[in-house]
Motif scaffolding. Structure first.
Motif: not given
Length: 221
Positions: A89-97, A99-105, A135-136, A193-198
Motif C-alpha cells: 500500500a505504501v509502494l502504491v502511494v509512493a510509486g504513484v507520487g 512517478t507523477v512528480g518526475v513526469t511533471t518535472l 508494474l506495482m 517504480v523499481p527504484a522506488t520499490a528498492w
C-alpha cells in the motif's frame, strides 16, 4: 516489494529506460510539432478515434485524470490492506507520487508542447501513471505467487507493456500526446517504480531490524 530474483533484470531495464527518457527529452526539447517517428504511427494532434473505441479511449483517459487516478489509487491501497500487505500500500502511494512528480518535472524541463504554447506534453503523465500501477501490481503478484526470475520478470514486463500500450494508444488517439510522449511516459515508469520499490524495501528493512544480542552491563568476575 522488489523480489531479489528480479533485481538482476529490472536494474538494467530501469537504467535503459532512464537513458531513453533522457535521449527523447533532449531530442524534443522545446519542440511544438510532431517528430518523424511520431508521423510513422499516426497524424499527431488529430482526434482520430471513433465510437465505439472512442468510449474506451475516453475511459482510459479518465483513469489518468485527477479524479479518476485518485479513485484508482484508493482502490489499490484498499486492496493491498485487505491482503494485509501494508508495504505494498505504501509502494502504491509512493510509486504513484514519485512517478507523477518526475513526469511533471520533466515536462517543465523539456518544454515540448502540443496544441500550442503552454500545453506541455513530454513525457505523458497518463501513460506513466497507468504503467506504474501495472508494474506495482505485477511486483505484488510475483511476490505472492513466489515466481522465479524468468516468470516474474516476464509478468512485470508484460503488465507494463500492456498498460503502457493501452494508455498510450488512448492518449495519442485522442490527440492529447505524441507517440514519443507515450514512450517517454512508459519508460519513466519503468525507471521510477523499481527504484522506488528498492528504496522502500531498504528503508522498511532498516526500520524493522532489531539487535541480535546485547552486551551485559554486569561486571565480569
Amino acid at each position: 516489494m522488489l523480489p531479489p530474483a528480479l533485481r538482476g533484470w529490472l536494474g538494467p531495464v530501469a537504467a535503459l529506460a532512464t537513458l531513453v527518457v533522457g535521449v527523447l527529452g533532449v531530442r524534443y526539447a522545446g519542440h511544438g510539432e510532431p517528430g518523424r517517428v511520431d508521423r510513422w504511427f499516426v497524424r499527431p494532434t488529430a482526434d482520430s478515434v471513433r465510437p465505439p473505441w472512442r468510449y474506451v479511449a475516453l475511459t482510459l483517459d479518465f483513469l489518468g485524470e485527477p479524479a479518476g487516478s485518485v479513485l484508482v489509487v484508493v482502490a489499490c491501497v484498499a486492496g493491498c490492506l485487505l491482503l494485509r500487505r501494508p508495504r505494498a500500500a505504501v509502494l502504491v502511494v509512493a510509486g504513484v507520487g514519485v512517478t507523477v512528480g518526475v513526469t511533471t518535472l520533466l515536462k517543465h524541463l523539456v518544454g515540448r508542447t502540443i496544441h500550442g504554447p503552454g500545453n506541455l506534453s513530454y513525457p505523458s503523465g497518463h501513460t506513466a501513471f497507468f504503467t506504474a500501477l501495472a508494474l506495482m501490481a505485477a511486483l505484488l503478484a510475483t511476490d505472492r505467487l513466489g515466481l522465479g526470475r524468468t516468470a516474474g520478470t516476464s509478468l512485470v514486463l508484460i503488465a507494463a507493456l500492456v498498460a503502457g500500450a493501452a494508455m498510450g494508444w488512448a492518449e495519442v488517439a485522442l490527440g492529447a500526446h505524441y507517440p514519443t510522449d507515450a514512450l517517454g511516459g512508459w519508460c519513466t515508469a519503468l525507471a521510477v517504480v523499481p527504484a522506488t520499490a528498492w528504496l522502500l524495501d531498504r528503508t522498511a528493512d532498516r526500520l524493522t531490524e532489531r539487535p541480535t544480542g546485547r552486551r551485559s552491563d554486569r561486571p565480569t568476575v
